[in-house]
Design an enzyme around this catalytic site. Structure first.
Site, PDB file in Angstrom:
ATOM      1  N   ASP A  88      36.168  41.160  36.718  1.00 40.84           N
ATOM      2  CA  ASP A  88      37.554  41.172  36.258  1.00 40.84           C
ATOM      3  C   ASP A  88      37.681  41.683  34.823  1.00 40.84           C
ATOM      4  OD1 ASP A  88      38.284  40.130  38.651  1.00 40.84           O
ATOM      5  OD2 ASP A  88      39.181  38.290  37.864  1.00 40.84           O
ATOM      6  N   HIS A 240      32.798  38.795  34.747  1.00 41.38           N
ATOM      7  CA  HIS A 240      33.704  39.571  33.902  1.00 41.38           C
ATOM      8  C   HIS A 240      32.933  40.693  33.198  1.00 41.38           C
ATOM      9  CE1 HIS A 240      35.850  35.726  34.332  1.00 41.38           C
ATOM     10  NE2 HIS A 240      36.957  36.421  34.148  1.00 41.38           N
TER      11      HIS A 240
END
Length: 756
Positions: A88, A240
């Site tokens: 993400d 991430h």
């Protein structure tokens, strides 16, 4: 002449528009950059508990892949011993390349949920991600929680991200992950309508089974542990590649891949999971064949953003399952996306450059204030010492030249003030082809005042320089005082003005011009500007011996010096600046006499003010360019070129042109950074300016009440002056010509009774 002035004004309109467009472009660039940086990052947000009564139980208890096949919510789970590795908040120029390198090394595909603003800033990374065989999805444009946004904002967030994808990699996508989402059991009544709406538009919403919580930076071992599913279960795993410092993620990722492979796991993408669950026929057609939607939605495009201009029946790349969520962008979507990427590239280059410019301007502005205060104080103490003197008192008569063009409202007041002069004078009114009876009014005023020392000379309209030169040629004395036809002198002004000529090296003297009509808002703003800007500047330049301008409203010259430099030139619109620089270069000294005061009628409307300041700014640029060779002048006569020219260019042209950066960045910071800090910084700059203005008012013995107008002056008047200067620069750069334009006068400035 009026028709010519009208044509000249008409020619300036495109340049005014261009100046406004430049300011608008700068504002748009700043807004775009601020929008790109707003809301990005910060996965720590925790939403307060909310009811999930509207969410179907099979969704809350289902797998991490949510589709709306045939309008019905359907969730899919990741098969056992399978990992859908998702990332993400990217792309990020530091961490995304390292993640891609690790995935390439281990031949592992990933699904990257990208933030549109980051895509726009780093399009090359998106292209690399897709070309490597990874899958991408939408993570909104500004990483905002869509649960609390309007439908219009939600649409913009999705469409803008799709446009960014189209511009960066030539694709759109059907995958979506909401910022701040987690497992499906966290879906509540606020977020459920978002997923339903996007599902109806053809999007597949992707959640997680296992969260590495790498954003907490708990250590590599814990990241690996938390990302590992239990008992051989399959999982959609969250890491991430942006949004903060991700060094632990980079270190943990290869260890995690090795560990899971050792446990017998395989890695795939979200589309790979969907293909395995539903069968390859539904998601991976032969190349060139009509492709159905990966979620089984009959080729429905992913909303207006995903589908606009895209060919729904063409798969991106090779048409494999890894790329089944992608759609090839075309038509308007592709071109709009490329335009967005180009605009962001401009903003990414412009804003840092402007930031550097802001620092330079800030240092220059503060340095100027400091220099003005220091040198003005020193100048004041020198000139007001008890033993200070220019030499023997100058008592011989002088000639006062008053050029006048249609000054019927003011000329009588001007002559009345000269009638009270305490110094012997002759007055020469040069009527420059007036059509309103100025010369007759001057004759009548002289007769009624009993002034036998007034001569009125009429000439065909030839402009102010020609009128002044005519007056100089007709002058009967060796010192000439020049004043405007809308100006009045105090009784002691001429006597004070000519005293510096006791020094034989002084060729010209600048007086202290005051705004007479200061009781209006525009007049008060100009009053502050005159006292603070002009007169503090003149004190500074006087001490540095590089005075750039003798004001047209009040100045005195040795007649021989004027004739030596060829008189008033018509080469520029700032004949006063032109002749002042010429006198410096001829070796004459130019000084400032603050005790010689003249009261002038300032423009009473914004239109007239713009016209006047535009002429001043443009004329100053013309004069500086005309005398550019002064930079290489040698000896004492080269002092202006060595000291004055750089200071004038820096303080009166370059710094004011870029000074709007202070206001632009203040607004930018208030909107996108920190409202309180930006406001405090702006107030600090205002306080500094107020201190300088208060000191200038004290030196000139002015009343402080006008300073109450200063905050509003900074918000409105200063912006207009910026535009005027930018307009002048554009005219100069485009080679435009500007004629003299007569300002409308009211004659409200009468014989002064002293400073008010």
């Amino acid at each position: 002449m009026e028709r010519a002035a009208g044509r000249a004004a008409a020619l300036q309109k495109p340049r005014v528009i261009l100046a406004l467009l430049l300011l608008l472009a700068l504002t748009c660039v700043m807004l775009l950059d601020g929008y790109l940086r707003a809301e990005v990052g910060g996965d720590q947000r925790v939403r307060s508990g909310a009811s999930s009564s509207d969410v179907p139980e099979d969704v809350l208890d289902g797998g991490p892949i949510l589709t709306f096949r045939g309008g019905e919510a359907t969730s899919l789970s990741v098969p056992d011993k399978t990992i859908a590795l998702t990332f993400d908040d990217g792309p990020d120029p530091t961490w995304t390349p390292q993640v891609l390198e690790i995935l390439k090394k281990y031949d592992v595909p990933g699904t990257f949920f990208l933030v549109g603003s980051m895509i726009s800033r780093y399009p090359g990374l998106v292209e690399d991600t897709v070309e490597q065989g990874n899958e991408v999805g939408v993570h909104t444009f500004t990483h905002v929680d869509l649960s609390y946004q309007s439908e219009a904002r939600m649409t913009r967030e999705i469409e803008q991200t799709q446009l960014a994808l189209a511009g960066a990699a030539g694709i759109t996508t059907t995958l979506f992950r909401a910022p701040y989402s987690s497992e499906t059991d966290a879906i509540d009544n606020y977020s459920w309508p978002v997923y339903k709406r996007l599902g109806e538009d053809g999007y597949t919403s992707v959640f997680i089974d296992t969260d590495s919580d790498d954003w907490k930076r708990p250590g590599v071992a814990k990241i690996v542990k938390w990302a590992t599913p239990e008992d051989g279960e399959g999982a959609s795993v969250l890491f991430h590649d942006s949004g903060g410092e991700r060094s632990q993620t980079i270190e943990a990722l290869p260890k995690y891949i090795e560990k899971m492979r050792a446990k017998g796991y395989t890695f795939t993408t979200v589309s790979g999971v969907m293909a395995e669950q539903r069968g390859a026929d539904a998601t991976a057609p032969a190349a060139g064949a009509g492709q159905t939607d990966p979620a089984g939605q009959g080729g429905t495009e992913a909303g207006t953003g995903a589908g606009a201009g895209a060919d729904a029946g063409t798969g991106a790349g090779t048409g494999t399952a890894l790329q089944a969520a992608h759609r090839e962008a075309g038509g308007a979507t592709l071109y709009e996306g490329k335009a967005l990427i180009a605009a962001v590239a401009v903003a990414e280059w412009t804003v840092p450059a402007l930031s550097v410019g802001l620092m330079v301007v800030g240092v220059a502005v503060i340095g100027r204030f400091g220099m003005m205060l220091l040198l003005a104080r020193r100048h004041y103490r020198q000139r007001n010492r008890r033993r200070f003197g220019w030499g023997p008192a100058v008592t011989r008569p002088v000639s006062v030249i008053v050029p006048a063009y249609n000054e019927k409202e003011c000329i009588a007041n001007t002559l009345q003030s000269l009638a009270l002069s305490t110094h012997p004078i002759e007055v020469i009114v040069v009527d420059d082809g007036s059509t309103d009876g100025t010369s007759e009014i001057a004759h009548e005023a002289a007769r009624s005042l009993g002034m036998t020392n007034v001569r009125v000379i009429r000439q065909e309209n030839a402009g102010k320089p020609a009128a002044l030169n005519n007056g100089v040629r007709s002058a009967g004395h060796d010192i000439v005082v020049m004043m405007d036809g809308d100006t009045v002198f105090e009784a002691d002004t001429v006597r004070q003005l000519v005293q510096p000529f006791a020094d034989p090296g002084v060729g010209a003297v600048a007086g202290n011009a005051k705004v007479g009509n200061r009781d209006t808002l525009i007049g008060a703003w100009q009053h502050i500007e005159y006292v603070m800007g002009f007169n503090l500047d003149r004190r500074m330049y006087d001490l540095l011996r590089c005075m750039p301008t003798i004001p047209g409203a009040i100045g005195a010259f040795r007649r021989e010096a004027v004739l030596q430099v060829g008189g008033m030139s018509e080469d520029t619109l700032a004949e006063d600046t032109d002749i002042t620089i010429a006198m410096h270069r001829a070796g004459w000294r130019v000084v400032y006499q603050e005790h010689a005061r003249a009261w002038t009628e300032a423009p009473g409307s914004l239109k007239q003010l713009w016209s006047q300041r535009y002429r001043w700014s443009y004329g100053t640029m013309q004069a500086l360019w005309k005398h550019r060779k002064s930079l290489t002048d040698k000896g004492p006569s080269g002092r202006f070129g060595r000291v004055g020219m750089p200071l004038v260019v820096i303080f009166q042209i370059v710094t004011p042109v870029f000074a709007p950066l202070i206001d632009v960045f203040t607004v930018y910071s208030m909107i996108f950074v920190d409202l309180q800090a930006a406001l405090l910084a702006w107030l600090a700059v205002l306080a500094l300016q107020l201190c300088c203005a208060a000191y200038a008012f004290r030196l000139d013995r002015e009343k402080y009440r006008y300073l109450l107008m200063m905050p509003l002056q900074q918000l409105a008047y200063r912006q207009m002056m910026y535009l005027v200067l930018i307009h002048s620069c554009i005219t100069a750069l485009t080679g435009g010509r500007l004629r003299w334009q007569k300002l409308k006068r009211t004659g409200e400035v009468g014989t002064p009774a002293g400073t008010s």
